[in-house]
Design an enzyme around this catalytic site. Sequence first.
Site, PDB file in Angstrom:
ATOM      1  N   ARG A   1     -14.391  -9.262   8.576  1.00  0.00           N
ATOM      2  CA  ARG A   1     -14.935 -10.594   8.804  1.00  0.00           C
ATOM      3  C   ARG A   1     -16.280 -10.469   9.500  1.00  0.00           C
ATOM      4  O   ARG A   1     -16.379  -9.832  10.555  1.00  0.00           O
ATOM      5  CB  ARG A   1     -13.972 -11.436   9.654  1.00  0.00           C
TER       6      ARG A   1
ATOM      7  N   HIS B   1     -21.695 -18.816  12.982  1.00  0.00           N
ATOM      8  CA  HIS B   1     -21.137 -18.236  14.211  1.00  0.00           C
ATOM      9  C   HIS B   1     -22.174 -18.371  15.322  1.00  0.00           C
ATOM     10  O   HIS B   1     -22.664 -17.400  15.887  1.00  0.00           O
ATOM     11  CB  HIS B   1     -20.760 -16.768  13.995  1.00  0.00           C
TER      12      HIS B   1
ATOM     13  N   GLU C   1     -15.171 -21.480  15.728  1.00  0.00           N
ATOM     14  CA  GLU C   1     -14.882 -22.084  17.037  1.00  0.00           C
ATOM     15  C   GLU C   1     -15.755 -23.309  17.335  1.00  0.00           C
ATOM     16  O   GLU C   1     -16.578 -23.304  18.285  1.00  0.00           O
ATOM     17  CB  GLU C   1     -15.023 -21.036  18.136  1.00  0.00           C
TER      18      GLU C   1
ATOM     19  N   ASN D   1      -8.322 -17.836  16.341  1.00  0.00           N
ATOM     20  CA  ASN D   1      -8.893 -16.899  17.314  1.00  0.00           C
ATOM     21  C   ASN D   1      -8.061 -17.027  18.584  1.00  0.00           C
ATOM     22  O   ASN D   1      -8.117 -18.066  19.255  1.00  0.00           O
ATOM     23  CB  ASN D   1     -10.361 -17.234  17.605  1.00  0.00           C
TER      24      ASN D   1
ATOM     25  N   TYR E   1      -6.767 -15.317  22.251  1.00  0.00           N
ATOM     26  CA  TYR E   1      -7.017 -14.338  23.317  1.00  0.00           C
ATOM     27  C   TYR E   1      -6.006 -14.430  24.440  1.00  0.00           C
ATOM     28  O   TYR E   1      -5.565 -13.422  24.990  1.00  0.00           O
ATOM     29  CB  TYR E   1      -8.450 -14.489  23.853  1.00  0.00           C
TER      30      TYR E   1
ATOM     31  N   GLU F   1      -9.473 -13.612  14.968  1.00  0.00           N
ATOM     32  CA  GLU F   1      -9.917 -12.840  16.139  1.00  0.00           C
ATOM     33  C   GLU F   1      -8.756 -12.653  17.097  1.00  0.00           C
ATOM     34  O   GLU F   1      -8.049 -13.621  17.400  1.00  0.00           O
ATOM     35  CB  GLU F   1     -11.064 -13.536  16.895  1.00  0.00           C
TER      36      GLU F   1
HETATM   37  N1  LIG Z   1     -15.207 -14.115  24.695  1.00  0.00           N
HETATM   38  N2  LIG Z   1     -15.055 -13.560  23.834  1.00  0.00           N
HETATM   39  C1  LIG Z   1     -14.812 -12.755  22.718  1.00  0.00           C
HETATM   40  C2  LIG Z   1     -15.055 -13.517  21.387  1.00  0.00           C
HETATM   41  C3  LIG Z   1     -16.543 -13.731  21.115  1.00  0.00           C
HETATM   42  O1  LIG Z   1     -17.237 -12.497  21.190  1.00  0.00           O
HETATM   43  C4  LIG Z   1     -16.630 -14.308  19.714  1.00  0.00           C
HETATM   44  O2  LIG Z   1     -17.983 -14.394  19.260  1.00  0.00           O
HETATM   45  C5  LIG Z   1     -16.044 -15.719  19.685  1.00  0.00           C
HETATM   46  O3  LIG Z   1     -15.803 -16.062  18.321  1.00  0.00           O
HETATM   47  C6  LIG Z   1     -14.762 -15.846  20.502  1.00  0.00           C
HETATM   48  O4  LIG Z   1     -14.907 -15.916  21.864  1.00  0.00           O
HETATM   49  C7  LIG Z   1     -14.340 -14.846  21.384  1.00  0.00           C
END
Ligand SMILES: N#[N+]C[C@@H]1[C@@H](O)[C@H](O)[C@@H](O)[C@@H]2O[C@H]12
Length: 453
Positions: free
Chosen positions: A84, A128, A173, A298, A300, A358
């Site tokens: 991706r 992005h 996001e 995504n 975390y 993610e």
């Molecule tokens: N913070 N963090 C890591 C990660 C970031 O690096 C990504 O660009 C985003 O899509 C999402 O926030 C996640």
Amino acid sequence: MSERTPAMPTDSPPNGFLWGAATSAYQIEGSPLADGAGPSIWHRFAHTPGRVLNDDTGDIACDHYSRWREDVALMASLGLNAYRFSVAWARILPEGTGRVNQAGLDFYRHLVDALLEQGIEPMLTLYHWDLPEALDARGGWASDASPGWFADYAQILYRALGDRVRLWITLNEPWVITAGGYLYGDLAPGHCNPRESAIVAHNLLRAHAAASASGRAEGIERIGLAVNLEPQDPASDSPEDQDAAARRDAFINRWFLDPVFFGRYPAQMQTIFGTDWPDFSASELDALRAPPDFVGVNYYSRSVVRADPTAQPVGARRVRQDTRPHTAMDWEVHPQGLTDILVWIQGRYGNPPVYITENGAAFEDPQPVAGRLRDRERLAYLRSHLRAASRALRRGVDLRGYFAWSLLDNFEWSYGYAKRFGLVRVDPVDRQRLIKDSGRFYRDAIRRYGGGR
Ligand SMILES: N#[N+]C[C@@H]1[C@@H](O)[C@H](O)[C@@H](O)[C@@H]2O[C@H]12
């Protein structure tokens, strides 16, 4: 953690399951203005003193713009069957609209062709976070014209790559784009304006719908939306904490998914924004209905939430779980939250196809010794979250792939290069790549459970 590769954490996933890794243009490419590209809002933001830790910029990043062949070979050596990545809008349209920069299109076409030659499925993110600076000067995502700009940009890419890219994501996001860029101001373009943020969110949803329609017209069949999702667990059984968790759930998890699936915003948005919440008409809300062909999740961590009237705009704040492990981002390691959020999507939105687009963790990595980097915490995070994904599969979630964040240590937005998420280390001086133990573990898991490329 024993020296040998740990027992694999997951049952065999379904045939065709994608085992990938994820990146984004500004975070890895470098050379932001090369070959006719225009500046993005992140080029400007990172070059604004004080906006990014250590005043780091994406001028070099991982130098992927020059090393893309090496990185595709690296992906193949890891056994990935998917990758991706995002396209930098300003490489394609330096002014955001109008003149197309062929060199920009050629870069991504060469990347896609190299991936396909290795049997690696490309998943292309159209946006992005790196809006062309020229469009921000015309109002950016707050402009009523922004959905049209985005749909026109998307159409150029559909026509250029639609014969070889099958998986498309419109926005990465939208909540972070909105909250980081227009409410809290810690991300580009760095605004702090609640009413503007509500309008930006609405335009992002309109843009997703417009780019989805534009893709349908070009015969694109699998267009998704990638959202950051985070279970909100109340800190106590008190009505105040329960209500606070429900508000934060609406604010983070449903602000964008409810409109695209149901054509309506969560009721709590009016409470959260008060008079800053625009009075959207029924037709404006209905126009947001654009169910994605798949949801990109995504994930975390989760939040444990306590009511706090001083924590605006939601009146809720996270409560740190001090007895639990945390990553270098100070996020609780909570793999069960991945299972929970996948099952939540299944139940609320009718079990749509889902990719984990993610999942990963930043930790303070040790220095490599004798060509090996023993990132035990990241390996344990990956192992526990693959297990959590497996539990969701057993619950009947239509989970179709997993993309580790991230392939490479990269530019972590306002943290610069201080936070490292990569399965692969990127040397801060010479950008040499070194597969970490977590990358070796992922490779072994793919070999054993992935069905190969
Ligand atoms: N913070 N963090 C890591 C990660 C970031 O690096 C990504 O660009 C985003 O899509 C999402 O926030 C996640």
